[in-house]
Design a protein around this motif. Sequence first.
Motif, PDB file in Angstrom:
ATOM      1  N   ILE A 121       1.145  -4.453  -4.532  1.00  0.00           N
ATOM      2  CA  ILE A 121      -0.295  -4.523  -6.034  1.00  0.00           C
ATOM      3  C   ILE A 121       0.318  -5.446  -6.719  1.00  0.00           C
ATOM      4  O   ILE A 121       1.421  -5.317  -7.547  1.00  0.00           O
ATOM      5  CB  ILE A 121      -0.184  -2.923  -6.324  1.00  0.00           C
ATOM      6  CG1 ILE A 121      -0.574  -2.222  -5.657  1.00  0.00           C
ATOM      7  CG2 ILE A 121      -1.698  -3.435  -7.494  1.00  0.00           C
ATOM      8  CD1 ILE A 121      -0.987  -0.622  -6.076  1.00  0.00           C
ATOM      9  N   ASP A 122       0.111  -6.542  -6.729  1.00  0.00           N
ATOM     10  CA  ASP A 122       0.378  -7.613  -6.896  1.00  0.00           C
ATOM     11  C   ASP A 122      -0.810  -8.030  -8.626  1.00  0.00           C
ATOM     12  O   ASP A 122      -2.264  -8.312  -9.003  1.00  0.00           O
ATOM     13  CB  ASP A 122      -0.741  -8.943  -6.298  1.00  0.00           C
ATOM     14  CG  ASP A 122       0.303 -10.297  -7.556  1.00  0.00           C
ATOM     15  OD1 ASP A 122       0.348 -10.326  -8.615  1.00  0.00           O
ATOM     16  OD2 ASP A 122      -0.612 -11.333  -6.703  1.00  0.00           O
ATOM     17  N   CYS A 123      -0.166  -7.212  -9.609  1.00  0.00           N
ATOM     18  CA  CYS A 123      -1.264  -6.706 -11.706  1.00  0.00           C
ATOM     19  C   CYS A 123      -0.191  -7.480 -12.471  1.00  0.00           C
ATOM     20  O   CYS A 123       0.081  -7.006 -13.609  1.00  0.00           O
ATOM     21  CB  CYS A 123      -1.330  -5.921 -11.178  1.00  0.00           C
ATOM     22  SG  CYS A 123      -0.063  -4.491 -10.858  1.00  0.00           S
ATOM     23  N   ASP A 124       0.692  -7.821 -12.155  1.00  0.00           N
ATOM     24  CA  ASP A 124       1.917  -8.620 -13.169  1.00  0.00           C
ATOM     25  C   ASP A 124       2.469  -7.169 -13.900  1.00  0.00           C
ATOM     26  O   ASP A 124       2.748  -7.430 -15.105  1.00  0.00           O
ATOM     27  CB  ASP A 124      -0.161  -9.032 -14.397  1.00  0.00           C
ATOM     28  CG  ASP A 124      -0.276 -10.561 -13.412  1.00  0.00           C
ATOM     29  OD1 ASP A 124       1.215 -12.079 -13.561  1.00  0.00           O
ATOM     30  OD2 ASP A 124      -1.038 -10.940 -13.962  1.00  0.00           O
ATOM     31  N   LEU A 196      -5.485  -0.155  -5.807  1.00  0.00           N
ATOM     32  CA  LEU A 196      -5.437   0.610  -5.982  1.00  0.00           C
ATOM     33  C   LEU A 196      -7.455   1.233  -4.768  1.00  0.00           C
ATOM     34  O   LEU A 196      -7.112   1.774  -4.292  1.00  0.00           O
ATOM     35  CB  LEU A 196      -6.461   1.563  -6.911  1.00  0.00           C
ATOM     36  CG  LEU A 196      -5.048   1.617  -8.136  1.00  0.00           C
ATOM     37  CD1 LEU A 196      -5.480   2.607  -9.071  1.00  0.00           C
ATOM     38  CD2 LEU A 196      -3.652   2.001  -7.098  1.00  0.00           C
ATOM     39  N   VAL A 197      -8.177  -0.163  -5.399  1.00  0.00           N
ATOM     40  CA  VAL A 197      -9.543   0.576  -4.073  1.00  0.00           C
ATOM     41  C   VAL A 197      -9.817  -0.018  -2.921  1.00  0.00           C
ATOM     42  O   VAL A 197      -9.626   0.013  -2.475  1.00  0.00           O
ATOM     43  CB  VAL A 197     -10.531  -0.587  -4.798  1.00  0.00           C
ATOM     44  CG1 VAL A 197     -11.709  -0.765  -4.233  1.00  0.00           C
ATOM     45  CG2 VAL A 197     -11.020  -0.024  -6.222  1.00  0.00           C
ATOM     46  N   ARG A 198      -7.962  -1.784  -3.224  1.00  0.00           N
ATOM     47  CA  ARG A 198      -7.964  -1.453  -1.344  1.00  0.00           C
ATOM     48  C   ARG A 198      -7.272  -0.306  -0.904  1.00  0.00           C
ATOM     49  O   ARG A 198      -7.774  -0.449  -0.190  1.00  0.00           O
ATOM     50  CB  ARG A 198      -7.089  -2.857  -1.635  1.00  0.00           C
ATOM     51  CG  ARG A 198      -6.781  -3.897  -0.372  1.00  0.00           C
ATOM     52  CD  ARG A 198      -6.196  -4.468  -0.607  1.00  0.00           C
ATOM     53  NE  ARG A 198      -4.620  -4.814  -1.681  1.00  0.00           N
ATOM     54  CZ  ARG A 198      -3.539  -4.226  -1.128  1.00  0.00           C
ATOM     55  NH1 ARG A 198      -2.865  -3.869  -0.184  1.00  0.00           N
ATOM     56  NH2 ARG A 198      -2.373  -3.833  -2.570  1.00  0.00           N
ATOM     57  N   LEU A 199      -6.149   0.021  -1.221  1.00  0.00           N
ATOM     58  CA  LEU A 199      -5.959   1.216  -0.557  1.00  0.00           C
ATOM     59  C   LEU A 199      -6.340   2.370  -0.196  1.00  0.00           C
ATOM     60  O   LEU A 199      -5.666   2.699   0.672  1.00  0.00           O
ATOM     61  CB  LEU A 199      -4.311   1.022  -1.789  1.00  0.00           C
ATOM     62  CG  LEU A 199      -3.720   0.181  -2.282  1.00  0.00           C
ATOM     63  CD1 LEU A 199      -2.388   1.213  -3.080  1.00  0.00           C
ATOM     64  CD2 LEU A 199      -3.248  -0.567  -0.051  1.00  0.00           C
ATOM     65  N   ALA A 200      -7.309   2.522  -1.319  1.00  0.00           N
ATOM     66  CA  ALA A 200      -7.574   3.530  -0.475  1.00  0.00           C
ATOM     67  C   ALA A 200      -8.732   3.185   0.828  1.00  0.00           C
ATOM     68  O   ALA A 200      -9.240   4.325   1.593  1.00  0.00           O
ATOM     69  CB  ALA A 200      -8.987   4.427  -1.561  1.00  0.00           C
TER      70      ALA A 200
END
Length: 431
Positions: A121-124, A196-200
């Motif tokens: 997850i690219d989230c800094d 997280l939306v993408r993974l779900a």
Amino acid sequence: METVFTADARMTSYWWERSPPETSVLDELPATADVLVVGSGYTGLHAAIVLARGGRKVLVCDAGQVGFGCSTRNGGQISTSVKPSFDSLAKAHGEAVARRIFEDGRRSLSWTEDFIRSEGIDCDFRVVGRFHVAHNSKSFETLAASIRNQPKGLEVPAHVVPRAEQRSELGSDIYHGGIILEKHASLDPGRYHAGLVRLARQAGAEIASSCKVTAITRSGDGFSVETVRGRVAARNVVLATNGYTGPLSQWHRRRIIPIGSYIVATEELPEALVDKLIPRDRVVSDTRRVLYYFRASPDRRRILFGGRVSMGETDPRKSGPLLHQEMLRLFPQLSGYRVTHSWMGYVGYTFDTLAHTGEQDGIHYAMGYCGSGVGMAGYLGMRVGQTILGKAEGRTGYGETSFPSRSYYFGKPWFLAPAVHVYRLRDRLGI
């Protein structure tokens, strides 16, 4: 009249610039689901990921847009999430339970880092450390003592920064020194949530925005869930609403205190100025009961400054100038720089300042992160998912305590304004 806002200022979360809440709507609700999750924040999405990967048919329903709540409105600071001291927890629940709670708190921090890195997850995300600063000399002594006397076996890497050395960590002389909690971290909460939306969805979960759940009733071995878009039959239900818990479950509503937390983002600043204000890129919080928390943006071009500046809930157009005023009191160097974003979100507090998870009337839940939920919400959401799958590792210390309420509390915190007044008075008097 001079304003602190830029001409194009927005009363929405700074994090929405890169990761706006979704506007798409699920075409049609399924008639059935193995698990229906109420709430699409960190708690609900982590539960959904575990359950969908475990082979369950999962539907996530949110009353608003996906990503509208506090999971995309917070300051992006990650801690060990345990507010009470070990001694107070041991006194209330016994030393064994207190130890398990503290272990879960520490584990939530490392687990969050491992999850973000392993899932890409690219989230800094950065382990930057927290500078927890003392608002008076008495508080500094308390902080220093807490580092010297950490519970055996539960120690965390930390060190003391006396006031004489404070400028090496913070470009302000207001505070009285503090401690560095070396493993605390920061991230972009909007990008984390989007990940997280993408993974779900990749795991097979369906996510329905603008799909408010209006009633949950027992039906045979499961539940009948009424939504504004139709009825769904579900074997299990997860309530993951935290600070947005409303009348859907009166039992939970009586145990969660929704409290608004307010944040502003400055316009872009010279890099050299940010380097003077927060030279080591720490996340910062103070020891006030009505505290302030702040950090540099991930690109180190802005200061994000949050806290509570009113007795009751208010509008970001009113809270923005008050936060700006407090920010200038701490950092006079920011005089002349204005605000581009002012926003708020509801965090879920509890009467014992402890998160809670468990099962009530067959409904699984995790909530009450007391403003420290970036790590703990995901961790307990994951544990709820494991519990529904029948895995023993779903059990946590947070599930071993009763979830308290108070007489005459039914979901509207009538006591908030007088409590804030008393806490501010105690902060000023140093008691």
